[in-house]
Design a protein around this motif. Structure first.
Motif, mmCIF file in Angstrom:
data_model
loop_
_atom_site.group_PDB
_atom_site.id
_atom_site.type_symbol
_atom_site.label_atom_id
_atom_site.label_comp_id
_atom_site.label_asym_id
_atom_site.label_seq_id
_atom_site.Cartn_x
_atom_site.Cartn_y
_atom_site.Cartn_z
ATOM 1 N N PHE A 50 -20.185 -22.162 -25.623
ATOM 2 C CA PHE A 50 -20.288 -20.789 -26.105
ATOM 3 C C PHE A 50 -20.378 -19.816 -24.945
ATOM 4 C CE2 PHE A 50 -20.688 -21.264 -30.591
ATOM 5 C CZ PHE A 50 -21.398 -22.433 -30.827
ATOM 6 N N PHE A 102 -22.612 -13.901 -29.533
ATOM 7 C CA PHE A 102 -21.949 -15.146 -29.194
ATOM 8 C C PHE A 102 -20.522 -15.160 -29.727
ATOM 9 C CE2 PHE A 102 -25.091 -18.283 -27.610
ATOM 10 C CZ PHE A 102 -26.224 -17.501 -27.669
ATOM 11 N N GLY A 103 -19.653 -15.832 -28.992
ATOM 12 C CA GLY A 103 -18.343 -16.146 -29.519
ATOM 13 C C GLY A 103 -18.438 -17.309 -30.493
ATOM 14 N N TYR A 128 -32.463 -16.379 -33.342
ATOM 15 C CA TYR A 128 -31.074 -16.430 -33.768
ATOM 16 C C TYR A 128 -30.971 -17.349 -34.980
ATOM 17 C CZ TYR A 128 -29.974 -14.757 -29.020
ATOM 18 O OH TYR A 128 -29.913 -14.041 -27.849
ATOM 19 N N GLN A 177 -28.008 -19.941 -36.773
ATOM 20 C CA GLN A 177 -26.700 -20.557 -36.575
ATOM 21 C C GLN A 177 -26.301 -21.332 -37.820
ATOM 22 O OE1 GLN A 177 -26.335 -23.356 -33.306
ATOM 23 N NE2 GLN A 177 -24.143 -22.961 -33.109
ATOM 24 N N GLY A 230 -21.104 -19.659 -34.064
ATOM 25 C CA GLY A 230 -21.998 -19.376 -32.959
ATOM 26 C C GLY A 230 -23.305 -18.791 -33.466
ATOM 27 N N PRO A 231 -24.360 -18.847 -32.645
ATOM 28 C CA PRO A 231 -25.627 -18.238 -33.041
ATOM 29 C C PRO A 231 -25.466 -16.742 -33.318
ATOM 30 C CG PRO A 231 -25.943 -19.690 -31.162
ATOM 31 C CD PRO A 231 -24.462 -19.553 -31.363
#
Lengths: 106, 113
Positions: free
Chosen positions: A86, A96-97, B35, B37, B42-43
Motif C-alpha cells: 500500500f 491509502f491506495g 482506520y 479495512q 486499503g485502510p
C-alpha cells in the motif's frame, strides 16, 4: 478529496525477479508512506518518503513530489515478499491506495 | 510492549449490540489513528488524536462511532447499535507526531452477525 491510485493491482513474479510498483496521487501531500501487509494482515512500514529516494536492502523507493508519484522497487524478489503493498499519502488525514497484490512463486 | 497492541484480536457480536475496541500505542507516541479495512480494500481513515483531543474525526462514518483517549495514551473506539456493514478489521496506528511514520497494530477483526 485526494485520490491515490496504485498500479498494477495484481502482480505475479518468479522468485528472483525484479518489480516496480507505482503510486499516483492527485494533490500535493505532506507525507507519503509505503506499507507491506503480510498474509496475516499486519501492516509493516517500509518507507516514509515524502520526496527523494531511499533504499533498505532489496527495497528502494523514489517519490517525485512535483509530479505526484512514487515508485517502490523490489529487487531479487523472495516468496516472503508476497502480500499487498500500500501507498498512503497524508494531507490532513491519511489516504491509502487500493494496493498492489504481489505473489512471488518459488 | 515495543509495538502497538490492540484488543481483542477478534470480536463477534450480534446486530444492535455495543462494542469497544482498545488500542495501546507505542510509549511516547503522541499521535494515534484509527482506520477501518474491509476485505480487499486499503485502510480507511476514521479519526486522529493528538494527545487527548481528536484533531480530525472527519472519517467517522456516523454518530454510532465514537472514540476517546482520555489520558493521551490508550484509546477506545466505541460502536453503538452495530450493523452487519460494520464488519471489518479495525486498525490502530501511532506516531511520534502528526507527520511522522505511523506504526500499525495487528488489528481487531469485528464480525457483526
Amino acid at each position: 478529496g485526494i485520490q491515490v491510485e496504485q498500479s498494477p493491482p495484481d502482480l505475479i513474479l518468479q522468485e528472483g525477479a525484479n518489480s516496480t510498483l507505482r503510486c499516483n496521487f492527485s494533490d500535493s501531500v505532506n507525507n507519503l508512506q509505503w506499507f507491506h501487509q503480510n498474509p496475516w494482515g499486519q501492516l509493516i512500514n517500509l518507507f516514509y518518503i515524502p520526496s527523494g529516494t531511499k533504499q533498505n536492502g532489496r527495497l528502494s523507493a523514489t517519490t517525485v513530489a512535483t509530479e505526484r508519484y512514487s515508485l517502490l522497487y523490489i529487487s531479487s524478489s523472495q516468496t516472503t515478499d508476497s502480500g499487498v503493498y500500500f501507498c498512503a499519502v497524508e494531507l490532513g488525514d491519511m489516504r491509502f491506495g487500493a494496493g498492489t497484490r504481489l505473489t512471488v512463486k518459488p | 510492549g515495543a509495538g502497538v497492541s490492540q484488543t481483542p484480536s477478534n470480536k463477534v457480536t450480534e446486530k444492535g449490540k455495543y462494542v469497544e475496541l482498545r488500542c495501546d500505542p507505542i510509549s511516547g507516541h503522541t499521535a494515534l489513528y484509527w482506520y477501518r479495512q474491509s476485505l480487499g480494500q486499503g485502510p480507511e481513515f476514521l479519526i486522529y488524536f493528538q494527545g487527548t483531543g481528536a484533531a480530525d474525526d472527519s472519517g467517522l462514518p456516523n454518530d454510532r462511532f465514537f472514540a476517546v483517549r482520555p489520558e493521551g495514551s490508550v484509546s477506545t473506539l466505541k460502536i453503538q447499535r452495530t450493523e452487519r456493514g460494520d464488519s471489518a478489521v479495525y486498525l490502530c496506528a501511532s506516531s511520534l507526531g502528526g507527520t511522522e511514520t505511523q506504526y500499525f497494530g495487528p488489528g481487531t477483526r469485528l464480525l457483526v452477525l
